[in-house]
Scaffold this motif. Structure first.
Motif, PDB file in Angstrom:
ATOM      1  N   ILE A  66       0.840  -1.206   0.000  1.00 57.70           N
ATOM      2  CA  ILE A  66       0.000   0.000   0.000  1.00 57.70           C
ATOM      3  C   ILE A  66       0.870   1.249   0.000  1.00 57.70           C
ATOM      4  N   ALA A  67       1.896   1.263   0.852  1.00 60.50           N
ATOM      5  CA  ALA A  67       2.790   2.424   0.936  1.00 60.50           C
ATOM      6  C   ALA A  67       3.489   2.673  -0.396  1.00 60.50           C
ATOM      7  N   LYS A  68       3.771   1.600  -1.134  1.00 60.57           N
ATOM      8  CA  LYS A  68       4.430   1.716  -2.440  1.00 60.57           C
ATOM      9  C   LYS A  68       3.588   2.540  -3.416  1.00 60.57           C
ATOM     10  N   LEU A  69       2.285   2.596  -3.168  1.00 65.93           N
ATOM     11  CA  LEU A  69       1.373   3.365  -4.023  1.00 65.93           C
ATOM     12  C   LEU A  69       1.385   4.854  -3.679  1.00 65.93           C
ATOM     13  N   GLY A  70       2.178   5.222  -2.664  1.00 66.59           N
ATOM     14  CA  GLY A  70       2.212   6.611  -2.233  1.00 66.59           C
ATOM     15  C   GLY A  70       1.168   6.931  -1.181  1.00 66.59           C
ATOM     16  N   ILE A  71       0.584   5.894  -0.582  1.00 63.54           N
ATOM     17  CA  ILE A  71      -0.441   6.065   0.451  1.00 63.54           C
ATOM     18  C   ILE A  71       0.199   5.832   1.816  1.00 63.54           C
ATOM     19  N   ASP A  72       0.087   6.800   2.712  1.00 63.05           N
ATOM     20  CA  ASP A  72       0.656   6.649   4.048  1.00 63.05           C
ATOM     21  C   ASP A  72      -0.068   5.542   4.809  1.00 63.05           C
ATOM     22  N   VAL A  73       0.705   4.732   5.513  1.00 62.55           N
ATOM     23  CA  VAL A  73       0.155   3.623   6.286  1.00 62.55           C
ATOM     24  C   VAL A  73       0.609   3.760   7.737  1.00 62.55           C
ATOM     25  N   TYR A  74      -0.327   3.571   8.656  1.00 61.47           N
ATOM     26  CA  TYR A  74      -0.019   3.629  10.080  1.00 61.47           C
ATOM     27  C   TYR A  74      -0.454   2.317  10.732  1.00 61.47           C
ATOM     28  N   ILE A  75       0.448   1.712  11.474  1.00 64.40           N
ATOM     29  CA  ILE A  75       0.132   0.508  12.245  1.00 64.40           C
ATOM     30  C   ILE A  75       0.213   0.895  13.711  1.00 64.40           C
ATOM     31  N   VAL A  76      -0.886   0.744  14.437  1.00 62.37           N
ATOM     32  CA  VAL A  76      -0.971   1.307  15.781  1.00 62.37           C
ATOM     33  C   VAL A  76      -1.896   0.452  16.641  1.00 62.37           C
ATOM     34  N   LYS A  77      -1.723   0.547  17.933  1.00 62.22           N
ATOM     35  CA  LYS A  77      -2.540  -0.240  18.854  1.00 62.22           C
ATOM     36  C   LYS A  77      -3.956   0.307  18.918  1.00 62.22           C
ATOM     37  N   ALA A  78      -4.920  -0.582  18.766  1.00 57.72           N
ATOM     38  CA  ALA A  78      -6.334  -0.195  18.772  1.00 57.72           C
ATOM     39  C   ALA A  78      -6.761   0.323  20.138  1.00 57.72           C
ATOM     40  N   ALA A  79      -7.775   1.178  20.125  1.00 55.53           N
ATOM     41  CA  ALA A  79      -8.418   1.674  21.346  1.00 55.53           C
ATOM     42  C   ALA A  79      -7.473   2.495  22.220  1.00 55.53           C
ATOM     43  N   THR A  80      -6.509   3.178  21.598  1.00 63.52           N
ATOM     44  CA  THR A  80      -5.588   4.050  22.325  1.00 63.52           C
ATOM     45  C   THR A  80      -5.675   5.462  21.741  1.00 63.52           C
ATOM     46  N   THR A  81      -5.130   6.429  22.469  1.00 62.01           N
ATOM     47  CA  THR A  81      -5.094   7.797  21.944  1.00 62.01           C
ATOM     48  C   THR A  81      -4.229   7.866  20.693  1.00 62.01           C
ATOM     49  N   HIS A  82      -3.242   6.992  20.605  1.00 64.11           N
ATOM     50  CA  HIS A  82      -2.378   6.958  19.419  1.00 64.11           C
ATOM     51  C   HIS A  82      -3.180   6.528  18.191  1.00 64.11           C
TER      52      HIS A  82
END
Length: 343
Positions: A295-311
């Motif tokens: 997905i990132a290769k397409l120029g789309i930013d990707v975020y992997i983050v812990k669910a149910a947190t402020t992050h």
């Protein structure tokens, strides 16, 4: 081969009048109890649903949540009277977004015990497992749709099998996106999930949610993609191990290969170690990283983050676009050119 190419063109022809703001991958391990068969993590699912409402600006203009799950609730004898609220109050349209969820403690057990992911639908055990797997994953899909609906999100469950998706040696061969696009154009939020599907060569297999989200991103081009997981992001080794390091930024090259940008590790050539549960038929974190990189290769930013947190909420809000704050915990995957521009 020609048939596969034609089907791919059908997927690519999808056009929307409103751009997709975000595609959210809701990890099965984040909303279910991994070691308890078919058990939902109710607290996490409720928080995730609330954060999606907040970030995607759904609900009434007054800020009051107008729930859309009019099913009979446990402990109640009648259907909620909230139905009357919709007669007098306008409901704001959500920003266009899509949810794709994994199976967690649903489906994987049935699939692994019967060997659905290996194919052979003509075998009685595999055929029975195929049915059992779909019963389990669609059961979870319904509960996630209901949780979102209770937060005023006009969510609609969409099973890949029922929408005509299929694979060829586990790679997507046919994926009709017309139902997804029509739902979005109608102001609805599609909720897809990892599913048991038919395979042109294997008879059947498991199509993971991570592969689905990669395909959707390639054809629908969202502003960004968020993977909500049960850990803070991608680590250099299983996070349960001592001294595991959270990888904050990963650069993805044109060929799909990726490298760690931040933090600087002692051995930068060391491969990231991953693990998957014994019953996981979809590849675990390794598949997640590979699809996120695609997905990132397409120029789309990707975020992997812990669910149910402020992050997670900050990622869903779009606050991280262009700059990652030092106090944010998660992993950001960026196309290499994007990193060059920001430096």
């Amino acid at each position: 081969m020609e048939e596969t190419n034609t089907k791919d063109l059908q997927s690519a022809s999808v056009s929307l009048t409103k751009p997709i703001r975000c595609i959210v991958k809701l990890g099965g391990a984040a909303v279910t109890c991994k070691n308890e068969l078919e058990t939902i993590n109710e607290a996490n699912l409720k928080m995730v649903s609330s954060q999606l409402r907040q970030s995607m600006a759904t609900g009434s203009p007054s800020g009051e949540v107008l729930g859309m799950d009019w099913s009979k609730q446990p402990g109640e004898s009648e259907i909620s009277s909230a139905i009357l609220d919709f007669e007098h109050r306008p409901v704001a349209d959500p920003c266009p977004f899509i949810v794709v969820h994994g199976a967690g403690s649903f489906g994987h057990f049935q699939a692994s015990k019967s060997g659905v992911h290996k194919g052979g639908l003509y075998q009685p055990l595999v055929k029975a497992g195929f049915v059992a797997t779909r019963i389990s994953v669609t059961k979870l899909n319904l509960e996630i749709v209901r949780a979102l609906a209770r937060e005023g999100i006009p969510s609609i469950g969409m099973s890949p099998f029922s929408c005509g998706w299929s694979t060829r040696e586990r790679n997507i061969a046919s994926a009709d996106l017309s139902a997804v696009s029509k739902a979005i154009e109608s102001g609805l939020v599609p909720v897809l999930h990892g599913d048991a599907v038919l395979d042109e060569l294997l008879d059947c297999t498991i199509l993971s949610g991570d592969v689905i989200i990669s395909h959707l991103a390639a054809h629908l081009k969202p502003d960004f993609v968020v993977f909500l997981t049960d850990v803070f992001g991608v680590y250099d080794r299983p996070p349960s191990e001592p001294n595991a390091v959270l990888l904050r930024e990963i650069a993805v090259a044109k060929d799909g290969s990726w490298s760690i940008v931040s933090p600087t590790l002692e051995n930068m050539n060391k491969q990231v170690e991953t693990e998957a549960a014994a019953h996981d038929t979809t590849g675990g974190m390794l598949t997640k990283i590979s699809e996120a990189a695609a997905i990132a290769k397409l120029g789309i930013d990707v975020y992997i983050v812990k669910a149910a947190t402020t992050h997670a909420l900050r990622a869903l809000n779009g606050e991280l676009k262009g700059s990652i704050p030092d106090d944010w915990l998660g992993t950001n995957l960026l196309f290499f050119h994007s990193i060059l521009k920001s430096n």
